[in-house]
Write an enzyme that holds these catalytic residues in place. Sequence first.
Site, PDB file in Angstrom:
ATOM      1  N   ASN A  47      -8.293   3.641  32.299  1.00 30.81           N
ATOM      2  CA  ASN A  47      -9.752   3.769  32.341  1.00 30.81           C
ATOM      3  C   ASN A  47     -10.349   3.638  33.735  1.00 30.81           C
ATOM      4  OD1 ASN A  47     -10.071   4.041  29.465  1.00 30.81           O
ATOM      5  ND2 ASN A  47      -9.612   1.851  29.294  1.00 30.81           N
ATOM      6  N   GLY A  62       2.591   2.043  41.528  1.00 32.51           N
ATOM      7  CA  GLY A  62       1.564   2.003  40.497  1.00 32.51           C
ATOM      8  C   GLY A  62       0.213   1.498  40.963  1.00 32.51           C
ATOM      9  N   GLU A  95      -3.009  12.082  44.135  1.00 32.29           N
ATOM     10  CA  GLU A  95      -3.496  11.378  45.336  1.00 32.29           C
ATOM     11  C   GLU A  95      -4.996  11.588  45.548  1.00 32.29           C
ATOM     12  OE1 GLU A  95      -1.377   9.424  46.393  1.00 32.29           O
ATOM     13  OE2 GLU A  95       0.473  10.336  45.707  1.00 32.29           O
ATOM     14  N   GLY A 100       1.771  41.757  34.217  1.00 34.09           N
ATOM     15  CA  GLY A 100       2.257  41.156  32.973  1.00 34.09           C
ATOM     16  C   GLY A 100       3.520  40.350  33.148  1.00 34.09           C
ATOM     17  N   GLU A 147     -12.619  16.547  44.830  1.00 36.20           N
ATOM     18  CA  GLU A 147     -13.918  15.889  45.011  1.00 36.20           C
ATOM     19  C   GLU A 147     -13.767  14.552  45.740  1.00 36.20           C
ATOM     20  OE1 GLU A 147     -14.087  19.003  42.186  1.00 36.20           O
ATOM     21  OE2 GLU A 147     -12.788  17.244  42.168  1.00 36.20           O
ATOM     22  N   SER A 156      -9.713   6.909  39.860  1.00 38.25           N
ATOM     23  CA  SER A 156      -9.995   6.658  41.276  1.00 38.25           C
ATOM     24  C   SER A 156     -10.781   5.369  41.497  1.00 38.25           C
ATOM     25  CB  SER A 156     -10.770   7.844  41.867  1.00 38.25           C
ATOM     26  OG  SER A 156      -9.990   9.019  41.800  1.00 38.25           O
TER      27      SER A 156
END
Length: 379
Positions: free
Chosen positions: A129, A124, A363, A340, A367, A132
């Site tokens: 919020n 973790g 990961e 299709g 960008e 990165s």
Amino acid sequence: MNFEYNETQSMIAQSIKDFAEKNIRPNIMEWDEAQIFPVDLFKKLGEMGYMGVLVPEEYGGSGLGYHEYITVVEEISKVDPSIGLSVAAHNSLCTNHILTFGNEEQKKKWLPKLATAEYIGAWGLTEHNTGSDAGGMNTTAVKDGDEWIVNGAKNFITHAISGDIAVVIVRTGEKGDSKGMTAFVFEKGMKGFTSGKKENKLGMRASETAELVFDGCRVPDANRLGEVGQGFVQAMKILDGGRISIGALSLGIAKGAYEAALKYSKERHQFGQPISSFQGISFKLADMATEIEASELLLHKAAFLKQQHKPVTTLGAMAKMYASEACVKIANEAVQIHGGYGYTKDFPVEKFYRDSKLCTIGEGTTEIQKLVISRNLLK
């Protein structure tokens, strides 16, 4: 330079293919549609040594290297990327963090159980919020005698519900200070340590993703990995290996989608001939095959550097960025070649298409990889 599989890699590739055909392929859509995380499957993979690929034999692992590890993740992901993702997260994040930064006592305590999948591991860093911006994390740990009191939450955590232990980076100093974070190992059953919301995802649905919640959780100082304040530095080094993992996952998806498209293009006839004979289709296949080769070369070069304990940040980011973007493009073209039928669940390419997108996000986004690469190039 030898580009052929060595004997060990060939044996691993065949072993995984056989295992996947028997144990994974028949269940793919059931697991995907119901978001089932098949814990028993990972126990079987643990018995075969594939949940402790990089762990030395002295700690109960297979003692193999990064080239073999790529082979494992790639071959599983060619069949079901969500299973490949979970194998990668267990091996390269949780297990590898303890292997790399744990002391001898910690390694002996946790690695044998992780390597055999007696324990499923989670890792973790990300929060709601911060993304990165790891330095802005709000999950805190305050020292209280021989324990730390932890409050906060982590999200988008693989195995947050089913995991038996989790390596988690929390803030022990000032927000924004790269030396203000520390890594701890949390074990299931600790008071105040629970899981929260399970994400309902577009793809990779058999790989469990949820919150980790800390409400006055007391974790012993003995569970601290490395020195206080070194958590961010540790996490960045672990993510170097994590990029190789996502690259291997991407490569597997690309190969799986390409092979399905190639097969279909030879079987599907229009105007009295297989559609593979049309230039519009054959050129797509040529581009797909070329991008797979380029991805594989970048990835194994990064693995070589990692195996030699040389700096791998730049090349790992390049491999992850290129392979992940290529796999999305290849999966998209595979759907297009199927027409299709590619939009239906009767063919595997629609799932490869859904699963592929995570590779450009997990990961670190494309960008972020460009930022990592450019910063290193301009040093």
